[in-house]
Design a protein around this motif. Structure first.
Motif, mmCIF file in Angstrom:
data_model
loop_
_atom_site.group_PDB
_atom_site.id
_atom_site.type_symbol
_atom_site.label_atom_id
_atom_site.label_comp_id
_atom_site.label_asym_id
_atom_site.label_seq_id
_atom_site.Cartn_x
_atom_site.Cartn_y
_atom_site.Cartn_z
ATOM 1 N N MET A 1 0.915 -1.222 -0.160
ATOM 2 C CA MET A 1 0.045 0.211 -0.097
ATOM 3 C C MET A 1 0.867 1.343 -0.168
ATOM 4 N N THR A 2 0.415 2.361 -0.518
ATOM 5 C CA THR A 2 1.025 3.525 -0.755
ATOM 6 C C THR A 2 0.835 4.600 0.690
ATOM 7 N N GLU A 3 1.867 5.614 0.365
ATOM 8 C CA GLU A 3 1.673 6.718 1.365
ATOM 9 C C GLU A 3 0.161 7.091 1.560
ATOM 10 N N GLU A 4 -0.439 7.438 0.294
ATOM 11 C CA GLU A 4 -1.759 7.951 0.258
ATOM 12 C C GLU A 4 -2.780 7.299 0.863
ATOM 13 N N GLU A 5 -2.505 5.860 0.830
ATOM 14 C CA GLU A 5 -3.602 4.848 1.356
ATOM 15 C C GLU A 5 -3.315 4.794 2.953
ATOM 16 N N LEU A 6 -1.989 4.752 3.347
ATOM 17 C CA LEU A 6 -1.906 4.427 4.877
ATOM 18 C C LEU A 6 -1.673 5.712 5.671
ATOM 19 N N TYR A 7 -1.428 6.822 5.069
ATOM 20 C CA TYR A 7 -0.876 8.059 5.995
ATOM 21 C C TYR A 7 -1.725 9.309 5.641
ATOM 22 N N ILE A 8 -1.992 10.178 6.742
ATOM 23 C CA ILE A 8 -2.686 11.170 6.443
ATOM 24 C C ILE A 8 -1.472 12.334 6.831
#
Length: 285
Positions: A1-8
């Motif tokens: 999964m990517t930064e956009e999917e896992l992080y805010i």
């Protein structure tokens, strides 16, 4: 999964969505500190759990009962974590212990006004990088690492959870004189844990016998914490991480087993440039 999917992105840095839902961030922002609170401040993978366990045992006077019965992350919770608002912190007697990975300029208004005690834990950033690199593959709330070089670029540019190590450390070091504070390194604790326990107890205002110091230091040794279900994250909610790999090596200098000579030299060049105006003498310099 990517930064956009896992992080805010929160106050300018990545934070994992799974661990920091909106309700926990709101509670954190409105939390009321007390002058005798002690807040452990660390960049991730700098010895946070180790310091949480150590200070908790110091506060208990060397009574290991809770250290073998209640998870570390409940005794000394993270201010910004999803479980913080469910622990009835307002009802806990003073002095309370807490931890945070946040930068100084991310701290809430009450912290800035009340000025509680601060224990700032620092670790050689090369080892922080190495520990983070391996941890990413065991935690389901983090983006899995690709190549060492790719992750190194992200780390040095602050494109990882909680942003730049350099900004984090410099931000806190610049304000330590404004707070009742103590700075201690991971390396100092590895070199002489009993002395570190003594110094921490002096700062916390807790008088310990030599027997209690010995008991706490033994309890908080890496291998003992690794086997203790209360400190090895066996009690963490399922699906967050692999407890069997949370405590990996617990050593200093493991970066030498990961970075190439060229990567280490690049790291050092960035470090020297970023830290050139910092007057504090770190043990690894």
């Amino acid at each position: 999964m990517t930064e956009e999917e896992l992080y805010i992105t929160y106050k300018g840095v990545y934070i994992p969505k799974m661990l920091h839902p909106p309700e926990s961030l709101k509670y954190y922002e409105e939390f009321t500190f007390r002058p005798d609170d002690t807040v452990i401040v660390t960049y991730p993978k700098s010895g946070t759990t180790w310091m949480q366990e150590t200070t908790s045992m110091i506060q208990s006077g060397g009574d290991l009962t809770t250290g073998l019965a209640t998870p570390t992350f409940e005794r000394v919770p993270w201010l910004e974590m999803f479980n913080f608002f469910s622990l009835n912190m307002e009802e806990r007697p003073s002095p309370r212990l807490m931890a945070t990975h946040y930068h100084y300029d991310m701290m809430p208004a009450s912290f800035l006004e009340v000025k509680p005690k601060v224990i700032h834990v620092v670790r050689n950033p090369r080892d922080v990088f190495t520990s983070s690199y391996h941890f990413c593959d065991t935690a389901n709330f983090l983006v899995k690492t690709a190549s060492t070089g790719e992750y190194l670029d992200k780390f040095l540019n602050g494109q990882v959870p909680f942003g730049s190590w350099f900004d984090h450390v410099k931000g806190w070091m610049n304000v330590m004189e404004q707070y009742p504070s103590m700075s201690i390194s991971y390396e100092e604790m590895k070199t002489d844990l009993k002395d570190s326990v003594f110094r921490l107890s002096q700062f916390m205002g807790t008088s310990l016998s030599s027997e209690a110091i010995e008991k706490i230091a033994n309890h908080c040794e890496f291998n003992n914490m690794k086997q203790n279900r209360m400190s090895n994250y066996s009690e963490a909610p399922s699906g967050i991480l692999d407890p069997s790999s949370f405590h990996r090596k617990g050593i200093c200098g493991d970066w030498k087993n990961l970075l190439t000579v060229a990567q280490a030299e690049h790291f050092d060049d960035v470090y020297k440039n970023q830290m050139k105006d910092v007057k504090y003498k770190f043990v690894w310099d």
